[in-house]
Write a protein that holds these residues in place. Structure first.
Motif, PDB file in Angstrom:
ATOM      1  N   ILE A   1      24.881 122.051  -0.521  1.00  0.00           N
ATOM      2  CA  ILE A   1      25.936 122.886   0.084  1.00  0.00           C
ATOM      3  C   ILE A   1      27.231 122.090   0.176  1.00  0.00           C
ATOM      4  O   ILE A   1      28.319 122.585  -0.148  1.00  0.00           O
ATOM      5  CB  ILE A   1      25.504 123.386   1.481  1.00  0.00           C
ATOM      6  CG1 ILE A   1      24.306 124.342   1.348  1.00  0.00           C
ATOM      7  CG2 ILE A   1      26.666 124.085   2.192  1.00  0.00           C
ATOM      8  CD1 ILE A   1      23.674 124.713   2.684  1.00  0.00           C
TER       9      ILE A   1
ATOM     10  N   GLY B   1      29.000 121.844  -3.031  1.00  0.00           N
ATOM     11  CA  GLY B   1      29.405 123.109  -3.621  1.00  0.00           C
ATOM     12  C   GLY B   1      28.429 123.674  -4.628  1.00  0.00           C
ATOM     13  O   GLY B   1      28.754 124.616  -5.367  1.00  0.00           O
TER      14      GLY B   1
ATOM     15  N   ALA C   1      25.533 125.030  -3.768  1.00  0.00           N
ATOM     16  CA  ALA C   1      24.789 126.127  -3.146  1.00  0.00           C
ATOM     17  C   ALA C   1      25.542 126.594  -1.913  1.00  0.00           C
ATOM     18  O   ALA C   1      26.497 125.941  -1.449  1.00  0.00           O
ATOM     19  CB  ALA C   1      23.376 125.673  -2.787  1.00  0.00           C
ATOM     20  N   GLN C   2      25.112 127.720  -1.370  1.00  0.00           N
ATOM     21  CA  GLN C   2      25.702 128.253  -0.146  1.00  0.00           C
ATOM     22  C   GLN C   2      24.643 128.284   0.952  1.00  0.00           C
ATOM     23  O   GLN C   2      23.448 128.445   0.673  1.00  0.00           O
ATOM     24  CB  GLN C   2      26.249 129.658  -0.379  1.00  0.00           C
ATOM     25  CG  GLN C   2      27.435 129.719  -1.336  1.00  0.00           C
ATOM     26  CD  GLN C   2      27.992 131.114  -1.492  1.00  0.00           C
ATOM     27  OE1 GLN C   2      27.337 132.096  -1.146  1.00  0.00           O
ATOM     28  NE2 GLN C   2      29.224 131.215  -1.979  1.00  0.00           N
ATOM     29  N   GLY C   3      25.083 128.143   2.196  1.00  0.00           N
ATOM     30  CA  GLY C   3      24.138 128.184   3.300  1.00  0.00           C
ATOM     31  C   GLY C   3      24.780 127.744   4.592  1.00  0.00           C
ATOM     32  O   GLY C   3      25.937 127.311   4.629  1.00  0.00           O
ATOM     33  N   ASP C   4      23.982 127.828   5.657  1.00  0.00           N
ATOM     34  CA  ASP C   4      24.444 127.489   7.005  1.00  0.00           C
ATOM     35  C   ASP C   4      23.978 126.069   7.339  1.00  0.00           C
ATOM     36  O   ASP C   4      22.820 125.857   7.712  1.00  0.00           O
ATOM     37  CB  ASP C   4      23.884 128.500   8.002  1.00  0.00           C
ATOM     38  CG  ASP C   4      24.462 128.323   9.405  1.00  0.00           C
ATOM     39  OD1 ASP C   4      24.990 127.243   9.698  1.00  0.00           O
ATOM     40  OD2 ASP C   4      24.350 129.280  10.207  1.00  0.00           O
TER      41      ASP C   4
END
Length: 344
Positions: A161, A164, A166-169
């Motif tokens: 993440i 950049g 992957a996406q996530g919290d």
């Protein structure tokens, strides 16, 4: 008491010299002052240098083939209960080692020039160590491993993440990591136990390097012999051979108990371990017949193997354990013995 006898590796780092093993045993001295160094010792002398150990062991290998071990390593690991009996661990364990090696000599079914092997025939050097770290074979590491794997995967997700990929919290992933750290079954000082972490509490133990050849460099004395006690014909003469490990391990307990006034619980004995491996039902039958205090201490000792005894219903009058339960219990204790958590 957990004692292991290991032959020199002949296909790896320690092939033709004891030098690498001696260097390994010097690891605790790396951060000590000159006045606080822990030196090697033998039956009659203290303050022996690593250079002398290497010279004496490497120079005592007459007629041994390249494929034969030149020395054996004996590791002696007193339990926490045994260590509590020591007033001065360094001095006490040195004294014990010297008596223990008399037991080692007496366990040989050999003769040298028509007499039994004695301590004066054994060339050895020993060192006391005071610290231990958790290894991959320890049950704490094995049982924490599923949590370690999940934590590693979550950290990998966070890196992806941040880069950049992957996406996530990230905040949620960090909370998940913190939860897994807390939920890991084995903790020390509020932290998940990991490989390489120093173990708490007294960790004093003994490393002994024993030459394969006797003091005269003429006779081979192998504790790795597959023979306990027998005779063979060599050059037309009957020759005794063998090393009795059972005798050595049993004697090692008695020597410690006598030297330090230690009252050994049945669960700590070498005979108990053998009984458990060969006949688990008899083992628990004997435990159930112990006086209450002795029985409670026995199960306290066994819980240190990592087995969850409270969930088991072990009758105190009659031992009626299901075969499936016995197999699970035996498997767990065997692993603990192998990992050094418990053993004789």
């Amino acid at each position: 008491m957990y004692i292991t006898i290991t032959k020199q590796k002949t296909d790896g780092n320690f092939a033709q010299s004891v030098a690498d093993f001696v260097a390994y045993l010097e690891k605790e001295n790396q951060h000590r002052s000159m006045d606080d160094l822990e030196h090697f010792f033998d039956q009659y002398g203290d303050g022996i240098s690593k250079e002398e150990v290497i010279q004496e062991i490497d120079g005592n290998t007459s007629k041994l083939k390249k494929t034969e071990p030149k020395f054996y390593s004996i590791t002696v690991n007193p339990s926490a209960f045994e260590l509590k009996r020591l007033q001065n661990p360094s001095q006490n364990l040195k004294e014990y080692t010297r008596d223990l090696m008399k037991d080692y000599a007496a366990a040989f079914n050999r003769e040298i020039n028509g007499r039994a092997v004695t301590i004066d025939d054994i060339k050895y050097f020993a060192k006391i160590e005071h610290h231990r770290t958790f290894k991959g074979t320890d049950h704490q590491i094995r049982e924490n491993q599923p949590y370690a794997t999940k934590i590693l995967e979550l950290k990998k997700q966070i890196r992806n993440i941040e880069q950049g990929k992957a996406q996530g919290d990230i905040a949620k992933l960090l909370r998940d990591i913190a939860r897994l750290e807390r939920e890991a079954p084995h903790q020390q000082n509020g932290q998940r136990i990991v490989q390489g972490m120093a173990k708490q509490g007294p960790q004093h133990h003994i490393h002994i390097i024993v030459s394969r050849k006797d003091m005269s460099n003429s006779f081979s004395l192998s504790p790795g012999s597959k023979y306990k006690s027998s005779e063979t014909i060599f050059n037309g003469k009957a020759v005794k051979r063998g090393f009795d490990r059972d005798k050595f391990f049993s004697s090692s307990e008695k020597t410690f108990d006598k030297l330090f006034g230690y009252h050994r619980n049945y669960a700590e004995t070498y005979q108990a371990r053998k009984t458990f491996i060969n006949n688990p039902k008899q083992f628990f039958s004997i435990l159930s017949g112990l006086p209450t205090n002795e029985k409670n201490l026995a199960f306290k000792l066994l819980r240190k193997t990592g087995i969850d005894y409270p969930v088991m219903n072990i009758p105190t009058n009659k031992v009626q354990l299901a075969l499936k339960t016995l197999q699970r219990l035996k498997k767990g204790l065997d692993k603990a013995i192998q990992s050094g958590s418990i053993g004789i």
